[in-house]
Design a protein around this motif. Structure first.
Motif, PDB file in Angstrom:
ATOM      1  N   VAL A  63       0.831  -1.203   0.000  1.00 13.85           N
ATOM      2  CA  VAL A  63       0.000   0.000   0.000  1.00 13.85           C
ATOM      3  C   VAL A  63       0.863   1.251   0.000  1.00 13.85           C
ATOM      4  O   VAL A  63       2.044   1.224   0.348  1.00 13.85           O
ATOM      5  CB  VAL A  63      -0.925   0.040   1.240  1.00 13.85           C
ATOM      6  N   SER A  64       0.255   2.340  -0.422  1.00 15.49           N
ATOM      7  CA  SER A  64       0.870   3.657  -0.267  1.00 15.49           C
ATOM      8  C   SER A  64      -0.179   4.573   0.331  1.00 15.49           C
ATOM      9  O   SER A  64      -1.357   4.520  -0.042  1.00 15.49           O
ATOM     10  CB  SER A  64       1.351   4.201  -1.616  1.00 15.49           C
ATOM     11  N   LEU A  65       0.240   5.391   1.286  1.00 18.24           N
ATOM     12  CA  LEU A  65      -0.683   6.266   2.003  1.00 18.24           C
ATOM     13  C   LEU A  65      -0.459   7.713   1.597  1.00 18.24           C
ATOM     14  O   LEU A  65       0.674   8.150   1.405  1.00 18.24           O
ATOM     15  CB  LEU A  65      -0.487   6.139   3.520  1.00 18.24           C
ATOM     16  N   SER A  66      -1.549   8.447   1.487  1.00 15.82           N
ATOM     17  CA  SER A  66      -1.452   9.868   1.168  1.00 15.82           C
ATOM     18  C   SER A  66      -2.586  10.615   1.851  1.00 15.82           C
ATOM     19  O   SER A  66      -3.681  10.083   2.019  1.00 15.82           O
ATOM     20  CB  SER A  66      -1.496  10.100  -0.345  1.00 15.82           C
ATOM     21  N   GLU A  67      -2.319  11.846   2.246  1.00 15.93           N
ATOM     22  CA  GLU A  67      -3.349  12.661   2.876  1.00 15.93           C
ATOM     23  C   GLU A  67      -4.183  13.344   1.792  1.00 15.93           C
ATOM     24  O   GLU A  67      -3.636  13.873   0.822  1.00 15.93           O
ATOM     25  CB  GLU A  67      -2.723  13.703   3.792  1.00 15.93           C
ATOM     26  N   ILE A  68      -5.487  13.293   1.960  1.00 15.47           N
ATOM     27  CA  ILE A  68      -6.394  13.869   0.961  1.00 15.47           C
ATOM     28  C   ILE A  68      -7.385  14.803   1.659  1.00 15.47           C
ATOM     29  O   ILE A  68      -7.567  14.735   2.883  1.00 15.47           O
ATOM     30  CB  ILE A  68      -7.154  12.776   0.178  1.00 15.47           C
ATOM     31  N   PRO A  69      -8.051  15.691   0.911  1.00 13.28           N
ATOM     32  CA  PRO A  69      -9.021  16.609   1.506  1.00 13.28           C
ATOM     33  C   PRO A  69     -10.191  15.865   2.149  1.00 13.28           C
ATOM     34  O   PRO A  69     -10.605  14.798   1.672  1.00 13.28           O
ATOM     35  CB  PRO A  69      -9.507  17.443   0.305  1.00 13.28           C
ATOM     36  N   MET A  70     -10.728  16.419   3.207  1.00 14.18           N
ATOM     37  CA  MET A  70     -11.825  15.788   3.938  1.00 14.18           C
ATOM     38  C   MET A  70     -13.051  15.578   3.046  1.00 14.18           C
ATOM     39  O   MET A  70     -13.828  14.643   3.254  1.00 14.18           O
ATOM     40  CB  MET A  70     -12.191  16.649   5.151  1.00 14.18           C
ATOM     41  N   GLU A  71     -13.208  16.434   2.037  1.00 13.68           N
ATOM     42  CA  GLU A  71     -14.363  16.318   1.139  1.00 13.68           C
ATOM     43  C   GLU A  71     -14.352  15.013   0.334  1.00 13.68           C
ATOM     44  O   GLU A  71     -15.365  14.615  -0.237  1.00 13.68           O
ATOM     45  CB  GLU A  71     -14.423  17.495   0.164  1.00 13.68           C
ATOM     46  N   GLN A  72     -13.207  14.333   0.283  1.00 15.28           N
ATOM     47  CA  GLN A  72     -13.093  13.099  -0.492  1.00 15.28           C
ATOM     48  C   GLN A  72     -13.318  11.846   0.363  1.00 15.28           C
ATOM     49  O   GLN A  72     -13.063  10.731  -0.076  1.00 15.28           O
ATOM     50  CB  GLN A  72     -11.722  13.027  -1.169  1.00 15.28           C
ATOM     51  N   ALA A  73     -13.814  12.021   1.562  1.00 15.12           N
ATOM     52  CA  ALA A  73     -14.059  10.876   2.444  1.00 15.12           C
ATOM     53  C   ALA A  73     -15.115   9.956   1.849  1.00 15.12           C
ATOM     54  O   ALA A  73     -16.094  10.406   1.251  1.00 15.12           O
ATOM     55  CB  ALA A  73     -14.504  11.360   3.818  1.00 15.12           C
ATOM     56  N   LEU A  74     -14.912   8.664   2.015  1.00 17.31           N
ATOM     57  CA  LEU A  74     -15.851   7.667   1.510  1.00 17.31           C
ATOM     58  C   LEU A  74     -17.155   7.718   2.289  1.00 17.31           C
ATOM     59  O   LEU A  74     -17.160   7.873   3.513  1.00 17.31           O
ATOM     60  CB  LEU A  74     -15.249   6.264   1.631  1.00 17.31           C
ATOM     61  N   GLU A  75     -18.256   7.568   1.573  1.00 14.59           N
ATOM     62  CA  GLU A  75     -19.555   7.483   2.221  1.00 14.59           C
ATOM     63  C   GLU A  75     -19.725   6.076   2.807  1.00 14.59           C
ATOM     64  O   GLU A  75     -19.273   5.095   2.215  1.00 14.59           O
ATOM     65  CB  GLU A  75     -20.676   7.747   1.209  1.00 14.59           C
ATOM     66  N   PRO A  76     -20.368   5.957   3.963  1.00  7.17           N
ATOM     67  CA  PRO A  76     -20.562   4.627   4.546  1.00  7.17           C
ATOM     68  C   PRO A  76     -21.475   3.770   3.680  1.00  7.17           C
ATOM     69  O   PRO A  76     -22.453   4.258   3.117  1.00  7.17           O
ATOM     70  CB  PRO A  76     -21.208   4.929   5.907  1.00  7.17           C
ATOM     71  N   ALA A  77     -21.143   2.498   3.572  1.00  2.91           N
ATOM     72  CA  ALA A  77     -21.955   1.584   2.760  1.00  2.91           C
ATOM     73  C   ALA A  77     -23.272   1.253   3.445  1.00  2.91           C
ATOM     74  O   ALA A  77     -24.270   0.959   2.804  1.00  2.91           O
ATOM     75  CB  ALA A  77     -21.170   0.301   2.490  1.00  2.91           C
ATOM     76  N   GLU A  78     -23.268   1.311   4.799  1.00  2.00           N
ATOM     77  CA  GLU A  78     -24.458   0.950   5.555  1.00  2.00           C
ATOM     78  C   GLU A  78     -25.003   2.177   6.264  1.00  2.00           C
ATOM     79  O   GLU A  78     -24.279   2.893   6.955  1.00  2.00           O
ATOM     80  CB  GLU A  78     -24.145  -0.141   6.586  1.00  2.00           C
TER      81      GLU A  78
END
Length: 257
Positions: free
Chosen positions: A154-169
């Motif tokens: 894996v590679s980790l990177s910091e991204i803007p909060m607006e790109q957070a994944l929506e919960p599946a449930e």
């Protein structure tokens, strides 16, 4: 008045810490930022701070739907800005066509770094992607240390909060009545199963409260408690609204769809 009588014996250490935070803010007129707190800890802290007084508390953990949040204790005249919570959203890139990465694997890798659980917020999964929230003060260290999760590079990177994944449930809320606040009674009411079945699940070690196994059906559930039962998913006691005329407890509970 003994403040501990309103809480569980195992919560005493956290209560002492929270009261120390409050005293620190009162005496120095400074701001205190905590690590990430689970919903029960947030509830306790809110109760200890109260609605009136020289100190108030604000919570934020990233997107609106996250459970774990950092708390900011501040003088009653001060305002809290989101950047003061110092939270980073970390994206995990991995070959999703060949491997999958799930919540337990991500958490296990993060815990192997020697950092406290409190330095990490929610772990977000969905559509072959994974992310996690962490305290900004450890973000660079985590990005440098983590090169694999499970069998995946894996590679980790910091991204803007607006790109957070929506919960599946999604979560649903419901108001119900229970004969008592015992774990077996609350679990049975939330999932529409018999109390005997709920007791069996608990005794078999299939139920957790606040991420710790709860083997006693008589364990009393409090506001903010997270309950997970294998095969039934997670639920949370959101509020206790008091007793009905028939001496039953009226509660509001949330349940994952």
């Amino acid at each position: 008045m003994n403040i501990y009588q309103h809480f569980r014996p195992g919560e005493r250490e956290f209560i002492d810490q929270a009261l120390q935070w409050k005293s620190q803010v009162e005496s120095s007129y400074s701001v205190k930022l905590t690590d990430f707190l689970d919903p029960r800890e947030q509830h306790i802290l809110k109760m200890l701070i109260g609605e009136t007084g020289e100190v108030r508390v604000a919570f934020w953990g990233g997107p609106d739907y996250v459970e774990r949040k950092r708390a900011l204790l501040l003088p009653d005249y001060a305002e809290a800005a989101l950047d003061e919570f110092q939270i980073s959203l970390i994206d995990i890139r991995y070959p999703s066509k060949f491997v999958t990465i799930e919540h337990p694997q991500v958490l296990g890798t993060l815990m192997s770094l020697g950092l406290k659980r409190g330095k990490f917020g929610d772990i977000l999964n969905g559509e072959g992607k994974a992310q996690f929230l962490c305290a900004s003060e450890v973000a660079d260290f985590v990005k440098m240390q983590v090169e694999s999760i499970g069998r995946a590079s894996v590679s980790l990177s910091e991204i803007p909060m607006e790109q957070a994944l929506e919960p599946a449930e999604a979560w649903t809320e419901d108001t119900m009545t229970v004969s008592s606040l015992r774990l077996d009674a609350v679990l049975a009411a939330i999932h529409h199963i018999s109390r005997q079945k709920a007791q069996l699940f608990i005794q078999q070690g299939l139920v957790k409260v606040n991420w710790a196994e709860a083997a006693n059906p008589a364990f009393e559930i409090c506001e903010g408690d997270m309950i997970s039962a294998r095969g039934y998913g997670r639920s949370r006691l959101i509020a206790i609204e008091g007793k009905t005329k028939k001496e039953k407890w009226r509660i509001i509970a949330g349940k994952q769809k």
